[in-house]
Scaffold this motif. Structure first.
Motif, short mmCIF file in Angstrom:
data_model
loop_
_atom_site.label_atom_id
_atom_site.label_comp_id
_atom_site.label_asym_id
_atom_site.label_seq_id
_atom_site.Cartn_x
_atom_site.Cartn_y
_atom_site.Cartn_z
N VAL A 3 65.49 39.03 8.22
CA VAL A 3 66.61 39.79 7.64
C VAL A 3 67.45 40.35 8.78
N ARG A 4 68.76 40.09 8.70
CA ARG A 4 69.71 40.58 9.71
C ARG A 4 70.88 41.21 8.98
N GLU A 56 63.59 27.38 3.80
CA GLU A 56 64.47 26.56 2.97
C GLU A 56 65.93 26.65 3.39
N GLY A 57 66.27 27.66 4.15
CA GLY A 57 67.64 27.84 4.58
C GLY A 57 68.00 29.31 4.73
N THR A 58 69.28 29.57 4.93
CA THR A 58 69.76 30.93 5.13
C THR A 58 70.76 31.28 4.04
N TRP A 105 63.26 40.33 -1.25
CA TRP A 105 63.12 40.47 0.19
C TRP A 105 62.74 41.91 0.48
N THR A 106 61.83 42.11 1.43
CA THR A 106 61.41 43.44 1.83
C THR A 106 61.73 43.62 3.31
N VAL A 146 77.35 42.61 5.96
CA VAL A 146 76.79 41.27 5.84
C VAL A 146 75.28 41.37 5.94
N MET A 147 74.61 40.72 5.00
CA MET A 147 73.15 40.64 5.02
C MET A 147 72.77 39.16 5.05
N GLU A 148 71.97 38.80 6.05
CA GLU A 148 71.50 37.42 6.19
C GLU A 148 70.01 37.39 5.90
N PHE A 149 69.60 36.43 5.08
CA PHE A 149 68.21 36.25 4.72
C PHE A 149 67.79 34.85 5.16
N HIS A 150 66.88 34.78 6.15
CA HIS A 150 66.46 33.51 6.74
C HIS A 150 65.09 33.12 6.20
#
Length: 138
Positions: free
Chosen positions: A74-75, A92-94, A54-55, A85-89
């Motif tokens: 990216v949140r 396919e999902g989160t 992820w970039t 907390v790092m969220e990658f959306h």
């Protein structure tokens, strides 16, 4: 002097299953791309079975240590004492992971020694980048 900073971090996947093991992720910064951070997750930790990278903006990572940041794929936000907390959306999902905030601070400190935050524009080679774009378009 090196132009690249890499640091392994322990990311803990947040999931419904109890006791999910830690995921060895890698944060990567390259002075030649001074605004960007890359975070790579190894193949065994991904749904596709391949490394996933992820970039996102270095400013996003820094700001996310202090409050909720990001509205796209990216949140990042602080979580309790000492975690981020790092969220990658993705379609396919989160994926949601927790990372020790101290590891992120150490990484950001190393990147700022390479390129001071706010001085990224001084490390851009716009002529080279434009030549690359024109060559790729032809």
């Amino acid at each position: 002097m090196s132009t690249v900073i890499e640091q392994s971090v322990e990311a803990r996947l947040v999931a419904a299953a109890p006791r999910v093991p830690s995921i060895p992720a890698t944060l990567h910064y390259d002075r030649r791309d001074p605004f960007a951070i890359h975070m790579t997750f190894p193949a065994p930790a991904t749904l596709e079975g391949v490394d996933v990278c992820w970039t996102f903006a270095r400013d996003l990572l820094k700001a996310g240590l202090h409050g909720p940041e990001g509205h796209g794929d990216v949140r990042i936000r602080p979580y309790g004492y000492g975690r981020t907390v790092m969220e990658f959306h993705a379609p396919e999902g989160t994926a949601v992971v927790h990372v020790h905030s101290a590891e992120i601070r150490r990484f950001l400190h190393a990147t700022s020694e390479l390129v001071e935050i706010g001085q990224e524009h001084l490390h851009l080679d716009l002529d080279h980048d434009l030549a690359q774009l024109l060559r790729d378009a032809g």
